[in-house]
Design a protein around this motif. Sequence first.
Motif, PDB file in Angstrom:
ATOM      1  N   ALA A 121       3.140  -6.981  10.370  1.00 59.85           N
ATOM      2  CA  ALA A 121       2.540  -6.622  11.653  1.00 59.85           C
ATOM      3  C   ALA A 121       2.910  -7.637  12.728  1.00 59.85           C
ATOM      4  O   ALA A 121       3.234  -7.271  13.866  1.00 59.85           O
ATOM      5  N   THR A 158      10.157  11.405  10.603  1.00 59.36           N
ATOM      6  CA  THR A 158       9.755  10.107  11.157  1.00 59.36           C
ATOM      7  C   THR A 158      10.894   9.489  11.954  1.00 59.36           C
ATOM      8  O   THR A 158      10.691   8.991  13.071  1.00 59.36           O
ATOM      9  N   ARG A 169       6.971   1.113  10.856  1.00 57.53           N
ATOM     10  CA  ARG A 169       6.401   0.659   9.588  1.00 57.53           C
ATOM     11  C   ARG A 169       6.712   1.650   8.471  1.00 57.53           C
ATOM     12  O   ARG A 169       7.000   1.259   7.335  1.00 57.53           O
ATOM     13  N   LYS A 170       6.655   2.932   8.785  1.00 54.89           N
ATOM     14  CA  LYS A 170       6.970   3.945   7.776  1.00 54.89           C
ATOM     15  C   LYS A 170       8.442   3.897   7.379  1.00 54.89           C
ATOM     16  O   LYS A 170       8.785   4.045   6.203  1.00 54.89           O
ATOM     17  N   ARG A 209       5.354   1.701  16.779  1.00 57.94           N
ATOM     18  CA  ARG A 209       4.965   0.732  15.758  1.00 57.94           C
ATOM     19  C   ARG A 209       4.696   1.419  14.424  1.00 57.94           C
ATOM     20  O   ARG A 209       5.179   1.010  13.373  1.00 57.94           O
ATOM     21  N   THR A 210       3.898   2.468  14.483  1.00 55.49           N
ATOM     22  CA  THR A 210       3.530   3.185  13.267  1.00 55.49           C
ATOM     23  C   THR A 210       4.754   3.781  12.586  1.00 55.49           C
ATOM     24  O   THR A 210       4.913   3.691  11.360  1.00 55.49           O
ATOM     25  N   ASP A 248       2.827   2.194  20.865  1.00 50.99           N
ATOM     26  CA  ASP A 248       1.845   2.245  19.787  1.00 50.99           C
ATOM     27  C   ASP A 248       2.325   3.196  18.684  1.00 50.99           C
ATOM     28  O   ASP A 248       2.240   2.880  17.492  1.00 50.99           O
ATOM     29  N   GLU A 249       2.814   4.365  19.088  1.00 52.00           N
ATOM     30  CA  GLU A 249       3.327   5.320  18.108  1.00 52.00           C
ATOM     31  C   GLU A 249       4.583   4.783  17.441  1.00 52.00           C
ATOM     32  O   GLU A 249       4.775   4.954  16.222  1.00 52.00           O
TER      33      GLU A 249
END
Length: 449
Positions: free
Chosen positions: A159, A216, A186-187, A182-183, A179-180
């Motif tokens: 993170a 993704t 990570r995936k 980042r998610t 913000d999106e």
Amino acid sequence: MTTDAAPPALQSPAATDSLPLPPGPRLPLPVQSYLFGARRHRWLPRVRRRYGDIVHLRIFPERNLVQLADVEHIREVFSGPVSTFHAGEGNVVLKPIMGEHSVLITDEDVHLRARKLLMPAFHGAALRGYRELVTELATAEVERWPAGRPFRSHDRMHALTLEIILRVVFGVTDGPRLDELRTLLRKIVAVGPLDVLGWHKPALQRFGPWRRNAATARRADELIYAEIADRRRADDLDDRTDVLSRLLTVPAEDDRLSDAELRDQLVTLLLAGHETTATALAWSFHELARDPARLDTATRAADDGDEKYLEAVAKEAMRLHPVISEVARRLTRDVEIGGYRIPAGFTVMPSISLVQGDPAHHPEPAQFRPERFLDGGPATGSWFPFGGGVRRCLGAGFSLLEATIVLREVLSRYRLAPDRLSPEPARARNITLVPARGARIVITPRNKV
């Protein structure tokens, strides 16, 4: 300027036709691919013990790989002509996710152009300028850590280092788009060895996890292209120092990048620019928590501002636990290495993990000893977690700066302990090796006098 004059050991006259190919296991390609993808940290040392320092493997999607574990052979590869040893083609496994223009995927003049454009963001004054940013974000992160109960330090480091590289690349990290992103990033980073198959087999992308991974990646691209479009319209580009703004304001028209080229370089920085550091830091905490004497030494270094020792901690973590187990170069012509012929189209693979775990170069290699990197450090060529030669990672200096600052911020506040005494094994994740349980630790706030 590069030259095609190769070192003597790498000349490829017709006489090499009489030389044998390197030996290697006869297991079917799917079996070798599985062992390499999921268990390479256990399998490759056994392969070396049986076949020696030069071993022929057959791995999807490269097909023919030659593992190298002798420092002199590896030095010959790193110093060889870039027209013969194509690192970009050697990284073909990453092409579907990084993109065809990525600095990791291209070769020769195309690579040099991309490297020249990216280098100013990770050297000299720019590198020194990141110190305050990294310190600010590291402080904010570690002050939120839960005291007295086990947690996965690898997750927290991911993170943090992702936040840092987002700020370096885009300059800002606020807003629903990032913000999106980042998610999604990570995936993408969290995919396993079998998921990587879907990068190279579009037919698989119609099913299950491969379909989700493809969706993704597509959504991440949409967000990055939207950010590029917005930034092109910004009227303050000359005042910004982030990587995207730098790339949009290069003075030479011939060096200006298309949206597709920008996307590939940004994705490369975002994905490759935080994984190694996050994992090296997690392994650092894992080892320090199990070694009270060296934890005491590192804690004193944090209190005294001894960044040389803290950097040595990070370097030793990278030596003992390589995040990437090898680097690769695809051959454009036949070469001879160590008395064997390696044909054009094969990929030579200098093994980071085998060299860094070799007692001939690192006495008691299974022991965590940061002191190895003080007073001169290991012999040249026996530590290369960032690769070597003209393809050495652009962000190596930034990664070590980042690791040093984070270690200081953590150790100046907390005492570390393991959640259990038994060490964590490594496990394969995408093309990296990570702590199997996330480098779980327990922290206690220090009572500094």
